[in-house]
Design an enzyme around this catalytic site. Structure first.
Site, PDB file in Angstrom:
ATOM      1  N   VAL A   1      70.548  70.934  42.210  1.00  0.00           N
ATOM      2  CA  VAL A   1      71.074  71.252  43.578  1.00  0.00           C
ATOM      3  C   VAL A   1      70.115  71.643  44.473  1.00  0.00           C
ATOM      4  CG1 VAL A   1      72.708  72.726  44.645  1.00  0.00           C
ATOM      5  CG2 VAL A   1      73.380  71.249  42.734  1.00  0.00           C
ATOM      6  N   ALA A   2      69.104  72.711  43.886  1.00  0.00           N
ATOM      7  CA  ALA A   2      68.019  73.271  44.521  1.00  0.00           C
ATOM      8  C   ALA A   2      67.010  72.060  44.994  1.00  0.00           C
ATOM      9  CB  ALA A   2      67.401  74.244  43.752  1.00  0.00           C
TER      10      ALA A   2
ATOM     11  N   ILE B   1      67.222  68.881  45.481  1.00  0.00           N
ATOM     12  CA  ILE B   1      67.790  67.932  46.238  1.00  0.00           C
ATOM     13  C   ILE B   1      68.040  68.436  47.571  1.00  0.00           C
ATOM     14  CG2 ILE B   1      69.698  66.182  46.776  1.00  0.00           C
ATOM     15  CD1 ILE B   1      70.153  66.517  43.780  1.00  0.00           C
TER      16      ILE B   1
ATOM     17  N   ASP C   1      58.395  38.680  76.188  1.00  0.00           N
ATOM     18  CA  ASP C   1      58.864  37.618  76.922  1.00  0.00           C
ATOM     19  C   ASP C   1      58.098  37.779  78.200  1.00  0.00           C
ATOM     20  OD1 ASP C   1      60.126  35.391  77.668  1.00  0.00           O
ATOM     21  OD2 ASP C   1      61.955  36.272  78.294  1.00  0.00           O
TER      22      ASP C   1
ATOM     23  N   ASP D   1      65.617  38.053  76.607  1.00  0.00           N
ATOM     24  CA  ASP D   1      66.708  38.304  77.448  1.00  0.00           C
ATOM     25  C   ASP D   1      67.815  36.987  77.238  1.00  0.00           C
ATOM     26  OD1 ASP D   1      65.084  36.319  78.506  1.00  0.00           O
ATOM     27  OD2 ASP D   1      65.386  37.371  80.736  1.00  0.00           O
TER      28      ASP D   1
ATOM     29  N   ASP E   1      66.327  33.857  72.646  1.00  0.00           N
ATOM     30  CA  ASP E   1      65.838  35.009  72.013  1.00  0.00           C
ATOM     31  C   ASP E   1      66.477  35.674  71.085  1.00  0.00           C
ATOM     32  OD1 ASP E   1      63.629  34.405  73.971  1.00  0.00           O
ATOM     33  OD2 ASP E   1      64.842  35.765  75.519  1.00  0.00           O
TER      34      ASP E   1
ATOM     35  N   ASN F   1      62.870  73.755  49.623  1.00  0.00           N
ATOM     36  CA  ASN F   1      63.483  73.145  48.034  1.00  0.00           C
ATOM     37  C   ASN F   1      62.611  73.248  46.949  1.00  0.00           C
ATOM     38  OD1 ASN F   1      65.273  72.082  50.346  1.00  0.00           O
ATOM     39  ND2 ASN F   1      66.026  70.918  48.457  1.00  0.00           N
TER      40      ASN F   1
ATOM     41  N   GLU G   1      63.074  76.892  45.885  1.00  0.00           N
ATOM     42  CA  GLU G   1      64.293  77.308  45.243  1.00  0.00           C
ATOM     43  C   GLU G   1      64.074  76.868  43.926  1.00  0.00           C
ATOM     44  OE1 GLU G   1      67.215  75.053  47.601  1.00  0.00           O
ATOM     45  OE2 GLU G   1      66.632  76.311  49.223  1.00  0.00           O
TER      46      GLU G   1
ATOM     47  N   ASN H   1      70.896  75.211  51.519  1.00  0.00           N
ATOM     48  CA  ASN H   1      70.210  73.947  52.023  1.00  0.00           C
ATOM     49  C   ASN H   1      71.018  73.133  53.309  1.00  0.00           C
ATOM     50  OD1 ASN H   1      68.550  73.905  49.728  1.00  0.00           O
ATOM     51  ND2 ASN H   1      69.536  72.833  48.506  1.00  0.00           N
TER      52      ASN H   1
ATOM     53  N   THR I   1      71.986  77.055  56.142  1.00  0.00           N
ATOM     54  CA  THR I   1      70.969  78.041  56.697  1.00  0.00           C
ATOM     55  C   THR I   1      69.586  77.221  57.114  1.00  0.00           C
ATOM     56  OG1 THR I   1      71.645  79.528  54.939  1.00  0.00           O
ATOM     57  CG2 THR I   1      69.819  80.323  56.349  1.00  0.00           C
ATOM     58  N   ASP I   2      69.624  76.081  56.296  1.00  0.00           N
ATOM     59  CA  ASP I   2      68.227  75.372  56.714  1.00  0.00           C
ATOM     60  C   ASP I   2      68.310  74.345  57.855  1.00  0.00           C
ATOM     61  OD1 ASP I   2      66.710  76.571  54.605  1.00  0.00           O
ATOM     62  OD2 ASP I   2      66.788  74.807  53.214  1.00  0.00           O
TER      63      ASP I   2
END
Length: 1051
Positions: free
Chosen positions: A320-321, A323, A367, A729, A733, A795, A798, A823, A826-827
């Site tokens: 978890v830390a 990722i 074009d 346009d 195209d 990360n 962590e 994660n 706060t981040d």
């Protein structure tokens, strides 16, 4: 009649009628129609089956990072459930916070993805809206005025009139007026309506533009009427083929460079996480697996399932830390902010990842009409003869739009116009069927663009009558205050049309290449005014008018002077129109209405050439669709940024080359062999040579390009590893827009089909807006690298802290739910704020980054490891300090009354139950609470709330300081101070505020297992966290020195 397609354009009308077994005056019988419908089906575009909702949802989870998160959520859920079973069903809500939050993030990501994808395939729907709804058809010898267009079958006889939308691809069988013009720019890219006829074109492989005896579904008749034979219906029409191409191109949708990078990063991350988790689990095997040794062999093996699960949970916490759960959300936010910035610069982004892809664009395929040019014809110069036949006067005209007030005639002193200029103004104003209207933002032409441009010229010339001129000035002042300003008042043109009343029109035809009108002059005499192809008018002119109005016979030197001026103007890419008049009209000198004896001659176009003979030549007007003023600078910027520009247009070769030279894509005297091709010429070249042509540096121009040519060029460039931005346009195209890495449609002149197939829409149809968007894309990528750098280094920190916890064998200093909070919450704000970093000054002086450039190179990885190691040491260090030291750096840690232990005891806390005489005292925390223990060994589980809070606070503080480090990859905080990005300071305050919320709100304290801190403890947290800035400054200095040395070596 067989089912095979046949080249109707190269067959005579009689052959086509015979092929379909139909007569022009009878049409098909109802029985025959039914038989053919069984064979050819309805005349409608096929409905492509969209992806079902369940498939769209599943596709959103086909992402490496998402798969890792899913596995982490599943294991967290199982562990929470097992923990609940062990606690006899007393598992609280907090155990399930982690899997619940992860799943919530994934669901939100999936919803956004499905919404974007379901919006993406609307191009085909817009294409269906272009189809005609009804048509006038001959069936069973009777004309059906409003037959639904879907009921048409090949062989039907259809009548088309002005304003009709063409219902199918048809061969023109007979013209009912002398001319037929069709607006087919949306299909072929031609700037002007095209003249059509019935004559066969003897070419089997013929480009669309050259099929002058065919009309195509979805185009519009602007002049004349005709009778046609239906050749192709439904998906066999040209518009049907485009639908197939759009569908095929949408199946080829490739991942964006960023998605490839993130997937690559995700798969590496998976491997690393897997290995580290395994190592952490194996390191601690002694804690859950022990045995005695008897006779050299293990005996009496003991296994603790509870301890095994505990260390497995630590390994999951580590996953978890590692990722960056917040990364998908932060990337989406950053891209969304980028789209807002781009919208302010007139680039409307329809698909979020396109923002970043723009940053690594290496080729822009543009074009010509409407993108590099204004798509508004304007007169840029005109010439007449001077005082004698050997001298000429050239006048230059400024202004590139249909706005009469846009520019004027350079050094114009002819307000009291001489006779020659008066004749020119009269012809331009009266021999003209166009008008101009304003739709709020843009002046547009009603009728032919060339004629509208001539009317604008007349407004710039003014009128010779002083009294009327003053009156006009007052009228214009009043017009500025009118509410309805949609119809533009062309006051000078109105003055001429009132003065010279039009009594008859000699329609334009292809043979004489001119148009004439008979007008009644104020004197009461009739005059013929003519405009048309210069060579054609010169052949039919006997005299030329000089500046003073005198008429002189045309001699050879005079003719050569006129032709050399014409050649000079044509070589600049100008479309030249000759102007002439005639006063002696013979039997038409007193023509007034249809009951005049000479009227019969006006009904026969064959007589027009004789009426328009012995003309007095007045002068030549040069028109063009001019390049936009900003394009030249934008092309220069592209060169500086290492982006190649290729022009792909449906227009003819000489016009395209002239415009490309003018915008400085090519130099004035540059040899264009190898750089300029028609679509057909390029496709005839072997594939190896095509790649060689496309890989040569410098600009390229492809003219007379059909949809398949555009698609093939884009496909070749992509196969060569280029990141292609394609502008367009028209309907033609759309397939190439869909296939390109970035499809860019025009917002003003673009068809709905093109807009729906695109990734980005230009609100102002301007090429320079693309270049601004590329600069913005590069800046966004740099900012994304900054926050990915920040999130990954956090990360890594962590991971290091959990790894050190496991390696030292101490209690876990940060639990999974706290890591998840860091994660995600706060981040998140600082990472998002890094998306607001100001762009580098030299962002468009660097070559495009390669799409296979690594997101994280070896040096950046080393930096992450160094910073990460410090984060790990600091978070674990403060945890150990609290248990083992009474003070640190003069800060008293023992004021709360907690019991100190030896480091060896802390490392073997699992053996606590074996220690004799081990006692612990209760200690106080903020809010007057007392932490007490029924069992001394609980000191290492229940009692760790304070050191765990210190570790978490250090982690948060370090990440705040680290976000300042991420402002620049190599510039010091001295040269790039934090206040350069005030949003970052706001975000840091928000993140710190959220962390304090956890510490001081009782309910959240319990969920996250933390307690409030004292002022002394906060001081310690800041002292331990701040050195991360110093460490990164040293690493940045090393990076700058390394780069400087490399530069010196190369120099």
């Amino acid at each position: 009649m067989e089912g095979r397609p046949f080249p109707a354009w190269s067959w005579s009308v009689e052959q086509c009628l015979k092929e379909y077994n139909v007569k022009l005056d009878k049409g098909l019988s109802s029985y025959e129609v039914e038989k053919r419908r069984e064979r050819y089906g309805w005349n409608e575009l096929a409905k492509e089956k969209g992806k079902p909702l369940w498939q769209l949802v599943l596709e959103q989870f086909d992402d490496t990072l998402v798969k890792i998160l899913l596995v982490a959520a599943f294991i967290s859920f199982i562990l929470a459930y097992l923990h609940g079973s062990e606690s006899r069903g007393e598992s609280g809500f907090e155990d399930y916070v982690e899997p619940f939050v992860i799943v919530l993030i994934l669901v939100l990501n999936a919803i956004v993805g499905v919404w974007q994808e379901s919006n993406a395939e609307r191009a085909l729907e817009a294409l269906k809206e272009m189809q005609c709804e009804s048509a006038k058809v001959l069936r069973d010898e009777y004309w059906v005025p409003d037959l639904p267009a879907r009921e048409l079958v090949p062989g039907d006889i259809v009548e088309l009139r002005v304003g009709d939308k063409v219902p199918a691809d048809m061969r023109i069988a007979a013209l009912k007026t002398s001319i037929l013009r069709v607006e087919q720019s949306s299909l072929t890219g031609e700037a002007m309506p095209v003249l059509k006829g019935t004559t066969p074109i003897f070419m089997d492989d013929c480009e669309l533009q050259a099929k002058e005896n065919m009309v195509f579904a979805g185009t519009t008749v602007v002049n004349g009427s005709c009778v046609c034979i239906v050749i192709n219906t439904g998906m066999n029409t040209e518009i049907g083929k485009i639908q197939k191409q759009i569908h095929e191109a949408s199946l080829e949708d490739n991942d964006t460079p960023l998605k490839k990078k993130l997937d690559e990063f995700g798969s590496r991350l998976t491997t690393v996480i897997g290995l580290v988790c395994l190592i952490v689990w194996v390191i601690n095997y002694k804690n859950f697996l022990s045995w005695d040794v008897a006779d050299g062999w293990p005996a009496n093996i003991r296994f603790s399932f509870e301890k095994c699960t505990y260390y497995f949970k630590i390994a999951i916490a580590l996953a978890v830390a590692a990722i960056p759960e917040g990364l998908p959300a932060v990337i989406t936010t950053c891209l969304a902010l980028g789209t807002r910035k781009m919208a302010q610069k007139n680039a409307i982004v329809r698909k979020l990842p396109s923002v970043e892809t723009l940053g690594c664009t290496t080729v822009i395929c543009s074009d010509k009409t409407g993108t590099l040019t204004t798509n508004q014809m304007s007169v840029t110069e005109f010439f007449t003869l001077g005082g004698k036949t050997t001298s000429s006067r050239i006048f230059h005209v400024e202004g590139t739009t249909y706005d009469p007030k846009d520019g004027g005639i350079v050094d114009w002193t002819c307000y009291n116009m001489d006779a020659n200029l008066q004749a020119m103004a009269e012809i331009c104003a009266v021999c003209n069927d166009a008008g101009i209207f304003c739709d709020g933002r843009l002046f547009r032409a009603m009728g032919l663009p060339t004629e509208a441009a001539l009317k604008v010229l007349v407004e710039k010339m003014g009128i010779p009558d002083v009294k009327a001129r003053n009156k006009i000035r007052d009228t214009e002042r009043v017009a500025n205050y009118l509410i309805d300003r949609s119809t533009v008042k062309l006051v000078s043109c109105d003055w001429w049309t009132k003065r010279s009343k039009r009594v008859a029109t000699l329609e334009f035809d292809r043979i004489r290449k001119s148009m004439g009108v008979i007008v009644r002059e104020p004197s009461g005499h009739n005059r013929l005014l003519v405009k048309g192809a210069v060579e054609s008018l010169l052949e039919r002119s006997s005299h030329v008018q000089l500046a003073d109005g005198s008429l002189v016979p045309i001699d050879e030197p005079c003719r050569q002077l006129l032709l050399s001026r014409l050649l000079e103007m044509s070589s600049k890419g100008l479309r030249c129109l000759g102007l002439a008049y005639k006063d002696d009209l013979g039997e038409f000198s007193d023509y007034y209405a249809e009951n005049h004896p000479a009227h019969k001659k006006l009904l026969d176009p064959a007589c027009y050439s004789s009426i328009e003979s012995d003309l007095f030549f007045v002068g030549v007007v040069g028109l063009r669709d001019p390049p936009r003023d900003e394009v030249h600078k934008a092309i220069e910027n592209c060169r500086g940024a290492g982006i190649r520009v290729m022009v792909i247009t449906g227009d003819n070769k000489s016009t395209a080359e002239a415009i490309c030279k003018e915008i400085k894509l090519f130099y004035e005297d540059e040899d264009l062999r190898g750089n300029s091709f028609t679509g057909k010429e390029f496709m005839a070249v072997p594939p190896s040579q095509q790649i060689e042509i496309l890989s040569k540096p410098g600009g390229k121009v492809f003219s007379r390009a059909e949809p398949r040519h555009k698609q093939e060029i884009v496909r070749l460039l992509k196969d060569m590893g280029e990141i292609v931005a394609m502008t367009g346009d028209g309907v033609n195209d759309a397939p190439a827009l869909k296939l390109a890495d970035i499809g860019i449609a025009m917002g003003i002149t673009g068809t709905e089909v093109a807009k729906e197939a695109s990734d980005m829409v230009l609100a102002d149809d301007n090429f320079s807006t693309i270049v601004s968007a590329v600069a913005e894309g590069r800046s966004i990528y740099n900012n994304m690298k900054a926050f990915i750098r920040y999130m990954i280094s956090s990360n890594v920190g962590e991971v290091m802290s959990i790894f050190l916890t496991a390696a030292l064998g101490i209690p876990e200093c940060i639990i999974p739910v706290q890591l998840l909070w860091v994660n995600l919450v706060t981040d998140g704000p600082p990472a998002t704020a890094l998306g607001f970093n100001p762009a580098d000054v030299d962002v468009m002086q660097k070559p495009p980054r390669k799409s296979n450039d690594a997101l994280i190179n070896s040096w950046v990885l080393l930096r992450y490891l160094v910073i990460g190691s410090y984060v790990g040491i600091a978070t674990v260090g403060i945890f150990i300090l609290w248990y083992t030291q009474s003070s640190f750096l003069g800060i008293n840690l023992g004021s709360d009354g907690h019991t100190l232990v030896e480091l060896s005891q802390l490392r073997n806390w699992g053996e606590c139950y074996k220690w004799s005489n081990f006692t612990v005292a209760p200690y106080s925390v903020g809010g007057g609470r007392l932490i007490t223990f029924s069992n001394p060994c609980d000191y290492f589980s229940v009692g760790k709330v304070k050191p765990m809070t210190l570790s978490l606070s250090v982690l948060v503080a370090i990440e705040m300081f680290n976000s300042m480090n991420a402002l620049s990859e190599e510039n010091s905080l001295v040269t790039m101070p934090p206040w350069r990005n005030p949003w970052l300071l706001v975000a840091m305050s928000v993140s710190f505020g959220l962390h304090c919320l956890l510490l001081y709100v009782p309910f959240l304290e319990d969920v996250f297992s933390i307690v409030p801190l004292s002022l002394n403890e906060w001081l310690l947290v800041i002292l331990v966290s701040a050195p991360v800035i110093l460490i990164d400054e040293i690493l940045k200095f090393v990076e700058r020195s390394r780069r400087y040395r490399t530069k010196e070596k190369t120099a």
